[in-house]
Design an enzyme around this catalytic site. Structure first.
Site, PDB file in Angstrom:
ATOM      1  CB  CYS A   1      35.925 -80.241 -49.702  1.00  0.00           C
ATOM      2  SG  CYS A   1      37.663 -79.781 -49.814  1.00  0.00           S
TER       3      CYS A   1
ATOM      4  CG  HIS B   1      35.636 -82.124 -54.219  1.00  0.00           C
ATOM      5  ND1 HIS B   1      34.785 -81.062 -54.053  1.00  0.00           N
ATOM      6  CD2 HIS B   1      36.792 -81.787 -53.629  1.00  0.00           C
ATOM      7  CE1 HIS B   1      35.397 -80.098 -53.391  1.00  0.00           C
ATOM      8  NE2 HIS B   1      36.619 -80.507 -53.120  1.00  0.00           N
TER       9      HIS B   1
ATOM     10  CD  GLU C   1      31.613 -82.399 -55.355  1.00  0.00           C
ATOM     11  OE1 GLU C   1      31.696 -83.426 -54.659  1.00  0.00           O
ATOM     12  OE2 GLU C   1      32.283 -81.372 -55.132  1.00  0.00           O
TER      13      GLU C   1
HETATM   14  N1  GLN Z   1      40.768 -75.345 -48.779  1.00  0.00           N
HETATM   15  C1  GLN Z   1      39.376 -75.006 -48.713  1.00  0.00           C
HETATM   16  C2  GLN Z   1      39.019 -74.412 -47.356  1.00  0.00           C
HETATM   17  O1  GLN Z   1      39.812 -74.432 -46.491  1.00  0.00           O
HETATM   18  C3  GLN Z   1      38.511 -76.226 -48.976  1.00  0.00           C
HETATM   19  C4  GLN Z   1      38.744 -76.697 -50.375  1.00  0.00           C
HETATM   20  C5  GLN Z   1      37.571 -77.350 -51.033  1.00  0.00           C
HETATM   21  O2  GLN Z   1      36.431 -77.253 -50.572  1.00  0.00           O
HETATM   22  N2  GLN Z   1      37.823 -77.962 -52.158  1.00  0.00           N
HETATM   23  O3  GLN Z   1      37.940 -73.937 -47.172  1.00  0.00           O
END
Ligand code: GLN
Length: 187
Positions: free
Chosen positions: A83, A168, A170
Site C-alpha cells: 500500500c 494488506h 498482514e
Molecule cells: N492512501 C494512503 C497513501 O496514499 C495509502 C493507504 C494505505 O497504506 N493503506 O499514502
C-alpha cells in the site's frame, strides 16, 4: 528460507509495521524495526508497510533514510512494499521500482473493500485481500511483472527482488504473500 532464521527489517516510522512483524515471526523469521539507517545493517530482507505515504516521506527525509533504502534495495535483498509502501518504492518517491503508483486510485467513495483473486506465484487458490485507500500501478516498465490485477489495474507486481502490493496481506491472516516474499531469500 535460505538461513534458518532470516532477519527481516520492517520500516517503523509510521503505519502498520507491527502487523507485518507478527506474520513474519509466525513464519519463523526474526524482525527488527527500522527507524534510522544503521537499522538496515545485516538485514536479510525488508518490508515497507502501509500507512500514509506523505507522512512516511517526511520521516524518510528527516532520518536520512532515502539513500540507504535505495542502496539496500539495489543490493538484491528481497523488499516488500504494501500500500503506502508500494507508493514509497515508485519512480517519484524512492525510485526503486520502474512504476508509477497512483494514490487512492480506487476512488474516494470506495475507501476500503475486499476482493479475492489469483496472484501469480502464489499457490493454493485465490488470495483474500483488503484494500484501504489503496493505490494501483498506473504505469510500469518492461522489467516489471504484473502478478495480479483488479478491474484491469495491477495491484501486485514484481521487479527482480522487489515485490509491491496495493493491499494488506498482514491484515487478513493470509500468510501466503509473506511466504512468497520470504521464498525470494532462497532464489
Ligand atoms: N492512501 C494512503 C497513501 O496514499 C495509502 C493507504 C494505505 O497504506 N493503506 O499514502
Amino acid at each position: 528460507m535460505s538461513s534458518a532464521t532470516p532477519l527481516v527489517g520492517v520500516l517503523a516510522l509510521q503505519g502498520g509495521f507491527e502487523a507485518h512483524e507478527k506474520v513474519l515471526r509466525r513464519l519463523g523469521a526474526s524482525t527488527r524495526q527500522v527507524r534510522v539507517p544503521a537499522d538496515l545493517d545485516g538485514l536479510d530482507a525488508l518490508v515497507l508497510p502501509g500507512g500514509e505515504s506523505t507522512v512516511m516521506t517526511l520521516g524518510i527525509e528527516r532520518e536520512g533514510l532515502a539513500e540507504p533504502l535505495r542502496s539496500f534495495a539495489a543490493g538484491g535483498a528481497p523488499v516488500l512494499g504494501t500500500c503506502a509502501g508500494m507508493i514509497m518504492l515508485d519512480r517519484v518517491h524512492l525510485g526503486v521500482l520502474d512504476v508509477l503508483a497512483e494514490r487512492n486510485a480506487f476512488g474516494r467513495q470506495l475507501h476500503s473493500f475486499e476482493a479475492d483473486f489469483e496472484v501469480e506465484g502464489v499457490d493454493g487458490g485465490p488470495v483474500h485481500a483488503i484494500f484501504i485507500r489503496a493505490p494501483w500501478i498506473a504505469q510500469h516498465g518492461g522489467d516489471v511483472a504484473v502478478l495480479a490485477q483488479v478491474d484491469g489495474h495491477p495491484v501486485a507486481i514484481r521487479q527482480g527482488n522487489i515485490v509491491a502490493l496495493s493491499f494488506h496481506p498482514e491484515l487478513t491472516g493470509e500468510d501466503r504473500l509473506h511466504r512468497f516474499f520470504l521464498g525470494l531469500l532462497s532464489e
